[in-house]
Design a protein around this motif. Structure first.
Motif, PDB file in Angstrom:
ATOM      1  N   ASP A 223       0.848  -1.189   0.000  1.00 45.49           N
ATOM      2  CA  ASP A 223       0.000   0.000   0.000  1.00 45.49           C
ATOM      3  C   ASP A 223       0.884   1.239   0.000  1.00 45.49           C
ATOM      4  O   ASP A 223       1.425   1.643   1.034  1.00 45.49           O
ATOM      5  CB  ASP A 223      -0.902  -0.018   1.240  1.00 45.49           C
ATOM      6  CG  ASP A 223      -1.929   1.109   1.249  1.00 45.49           C
ATOM      7  OD1 ASP A 223      -1.757   2.092   0.498  1.00 45.49           O
ATOM      8  OD2 ASP A 223      -2.898   1.011   2.034  1.00 45.49           O
ATOM      9  N   ALA A 224       1.023   1.865  -1.178  1.00 46.18           N
ATOM     10  CA  ALA A 224       1.893   3.040  -1.288  1.00 46.18           C
ATOM     11  C   ALA A 224       1.373   4.197  -0.444  1.00 46.18           C
ATOM     12  O   ALA A 224       2.164   4.971   0.113  1.00 46.18           O
ATOM     13  CB  ALA A 224       2.009   3.470  -2.753  1.00 46.18           C
ATOM     14  N   ASP A 225       0.062   4.323  -0.341  1.00 42.07           N
ATOM     15  CA  ASP A 225      -0.498   5.417   0.460  1.00 42.07           C
ATOM     16  C   ASP A 225      -0.142   5.258   1.933  1.00 42.07           C
ATOM     17  O   ASP A 225       0.133   6.245   2.623  1.00 42.07           O
ATOM     18  CB  ASP A 225      -2.020   5.469   0.297  1.00 42.07           C
ATOM     19  CG  ASP A 225      -2.447   5.922  -1.084  1.00 42.07           C
ATOM     20  OD1 ASP A 225      -1.643   6.599  -1.762  1.00 42.07           O
ATOM     21  OD2 ASP A 225      -3.571   5.585  -1.503  1.00 42.07           O
ATOM     22  N   ALA A 226      -0.147   4.016   2.425  1.00 47.17           N
ATOM     23  CA  ALA A 226       0.217   3.790   3.820  1.00 47.17           C
ATOM     24  C   ALA A 226       1.681   4.146   4.068  1.00 47.17           C
ATOM     25  O   ALA A 226       2.021   4.722   5.105  1.00 47.17           O
ATOM     26  CB  ALA A 226      -0.053   2.340   4.196  1.00 47.17           C
ATOM     27  N   VAL A 227       2.549   3.809   3.136  1.00 48.74           N
ATOM     28  CA  VAL A 227       3.962   4.178   3.261  1.00 48.74           C
ATOM     29  C   VAL A 227       4.100   5.690   3.304  1.00 48.74           C
ATOM     30  O   VAL A 227       4.814   6.249   4.150  1.00 48.74           O
ATOM     31  CB  VAL A 227       4.785   3.581   2.103  1.00 48.74           C
ATOM     32  CG1 VAL A 227       6.215   4.119   2.128  1.00 48.74           C
ATOM     33  CG2 VAL A 227       4.787   2.058   2.177  1.00 48.74           C
ATOM     34  N   ALA A 228       3.404   6.374   2.396  1.00 47.58           N
ATOM     35  CA  ALA A 228       3.487   7.832   2.362  1.00 47.58           C
ATOM     36  C   ALA A 228       3.005   8.446   3.663  1.00 47.58           C
ATOM     37  O   ALA A 228       3.636   9.354   4.211  1.00 47.58           O
ATOM     38  CB  ALA A 228       2.674   8.367   1.188  1.00 47.58           C
ATOM     39  N   ARG A 229       1.903   7.934   4.206  1.00 44.32           N
ATOM     40  CA  ARG A 229       1.369   8.474   5.459  1.00 44.32           C
ATOM     41  C   ARG A 229       2.363   8.282   6.594  1.00 44.32           C
ATOM     42  O   ARG A 229       2.555   9.182   7.427  1.00 44.32           O
ATOM     43  CB  ARG A 229       0.032   7.804   5.811  1.00 44.32           C
ATOM     44  CG  ARG A 229      -1.145   8.284   4.993  1.00 44.32           C
ATOM     45  CD  ARG A 229      -2.463   7.861   5.629  1.00 44.32           C
ATOM     46  NE  ARG A 229      -2.554   6.404   5.772  1.00 44.32           N
ATOM     47  CZ  ARG A 229      -3.043   5.597   4.842  1.00 44.32           C
ATOM     48  NH1 ARG A 229      -3.458   6.093   3.680  1.00 44.32           N
ATOM     49  NH2 ARG A 229      -3.113   4.290   5.057  1.00 44.32           N
ATOM     50  N   GLN A 230       2.989   7.113   6.646  1.00 42.20           N
ATOM     51  CA  GLN A 230       3.915   6.842   7.731  1.00 42.20           C
ATOM     52  C   GLN A 230       5.099   7.815   7.693  1.00 42.20           C
ATOM     53  O   GLN A 230       5.542   8.312   8.730  1.00 42.20           O
ATOM     54  CB  GLN A 230       4.418   5.388   7.654  1.00 42.20           C
ATOM     55  CG  GLN A 230       5.309   4.995   8.813  1.00 42.20           C
ATOM     56  CD  GLN A 230       5.292   3.502   9.073  1.00 42.20           C
ATOM     57  OE1 GLN A 230       4.236   2.870   9.051  1.00 42.20           O
ATOM     58  NE2 GLN A 230       6.460   2.934   9.332  1.00 42.20           N
ATOM     59  N   VAL A 231       5.599   8.082   6.494  1.00 44.63           N
ATOM     60  CA  VAL A 231       6.713   9.034   6.374  1.00 44.63           C
ATOM     61  C   VAL A 231       6.250  10.439   6.728  1.00 44.63           C
ATOM     62  O   VAL A 231       6.890  11.143   7.523  1.00 44.63           O
ATOM     63  CB  VAL A 231       7.305   8.995   4.956  1.00 44.63           C
ATOM     64  CG1 VAL A 231       8.331  10.111   4.772  1.00 44.63           C
ATOM     65  CG2 VAL A 231       7.946   7.636   4.683  1.00 44.63           C
ATOM     66  N   LEU A 232       5.136  10.863   6.173  1.00 42.58           N
ATOM     67  CA  LEU A 232       4.654  12.226   6.406  1.00 42.58           C
ATOM     68  C   LEU A 232       4.315  12.457   7.874  1.00 42.58           C
ATOM     69  O   LEU A 232       4.523  13.565   8.397  1.00 42.58           O
ATOM     70  CB  LEU A 232       3.434  12.499   5.530  1.00 42.58           C
ATOM     71  CG  LEU A 232       3.719  12.540   4.020  1.00 42.58           C
ATOM     72  CD1 LEU A 232       2.420  12.588   3.236  1.00 42.58           C
ATOM     73  CD2 LEU A 232       4.608  13.722   3.657  1.00 42.58           C
TER      74      LEU A 232
END
Length: 288
Positions: A223-232
């Motif tokens: 899930d690319a969106d989950a990765v992005a959220r975790q970083v942000l």
């Protein structure tokens, strides 16, 4: 850093590593083998890349993030992982590289630091050379074998203390043979695992060990969106983000970057290489 086991095992326990760091410490021209052979910190020359001073009792210094109060910088770091025994898997078609990710960073003009294993550089010499000669990027050492420098590190085989320095030197040699003209005097422990013995054993290599303060969660993520959220959610001024540039083990990272990069820029963050943050850390003093 990917350990090629289960996703949870592949991600290091950030809180435990942060605690270790607290206890143990308060891709241009050049010789890539210098930090692995000279036994001196590369910062002894004014033109050399910045490194940190040795830690207590002369231990290898450990860097986890840049200053929190000197601008909104963030360093994206990418582990180019391939372990010494994975040649058969590569020959069978498994891809441990990720050219699309590198192309996205170039298109968006994002500086980055690549922590590369020597085995990866041997498998993809043209890519290693291209990353190492691109002024946007810098190449640093992630060992040759991607074997652990401590015991009980997420199922990785272990490098004995008597071979640790040779493993680092072999990676610098692999970079040079691939055409990387200047590898940085920075080292990331496979799996992120280290202890006092490994820091003491590597002290003569003249490298700064580089950890992180933001785990992206991209290892084996779907899930690319989950990765992005975790970083942000995790980035703060001075943060170092650990990610991966291996298609088979981190297939969503490139897509996540297309969200992460513009969002962080909207927040006023400036992307830098690890070397810039280490330089800022040296000049800012221990309070940062």
């Amino acid at each position: 850093m990917i350990t090629f086991v289960r996703r949870r095992a592949a991600l290091c326990a950030l809180s435990a590593l942060s605690a270790l760091t607290t206890v143990l410490v308060g891709c241009s021209a050049g010789d890539p083998a210098t930090p692995g052979r000279s036994g001196k910190a590369a910062s002894s020359s004014p033109s050399a890349p910045p490194t940190l001073a040795p830690g207590p009792s002369g231990l290898t210094p450990v860097f986890a993030h840049g200053p929190r109060t000197e601008g909104r910088t963030v360093a994206l770091t990418f582990d180019a992982d391939m372990t010494a025994n994975q040649g058969a898997r590569a020959a069978a078609g498994e891809r441990f590289d990720h050219p699309e990710l590198v192309a996205t960073l170039r298109r968006l003009k994002v500086p980055a630091t690549f922590f590369m294993t020597g085995r990866w550089a041997e498998e993809y010499p043209d890519q290693a050379k291209g990353i190492g000669r691109d002024p946007l990027f810098e190449v640093a050492n992630h060992s040759y074998s991607h074997h652990a420098f401590t015991g009980n590190c997420y199922g990785l085989p272990t490098v004995p203390p008597t071979r640790m320095r040779a493993d680092i030197d072999r990676a610098f040699d692999a970079f040079r043979k691939a055409g990387v003209e200047r590898a940085m005097p920075y080292f990331r422990f496979p799996g992120g695992c280290y202890d006092e013995q490994s820091l003491r054993t590597l002290a003569s290599a003249g490298v700064t060990a580089v950890q992180w303060d933001v785990v992206s969660g991209d290892a084996f993520a779907t899930d690319a969106d989950a990765v992005a959220r975790q970083v942000l959610d995790g980035v703060r001024p001075g943060s170092v983000v650990v990610m991966h540039c291996t298609r088979s083990a981190a297939p969503t990272t490139e897509r996540a970057l297309r969200t992460i990069i513009p969002k962080l820029r909207e927040r006023g963050f400036r992307f830098v290489k690890v070397s810039e943050q280490i330089g800022a850390k040296r000049t800012s003093g221990p309070r940062s």
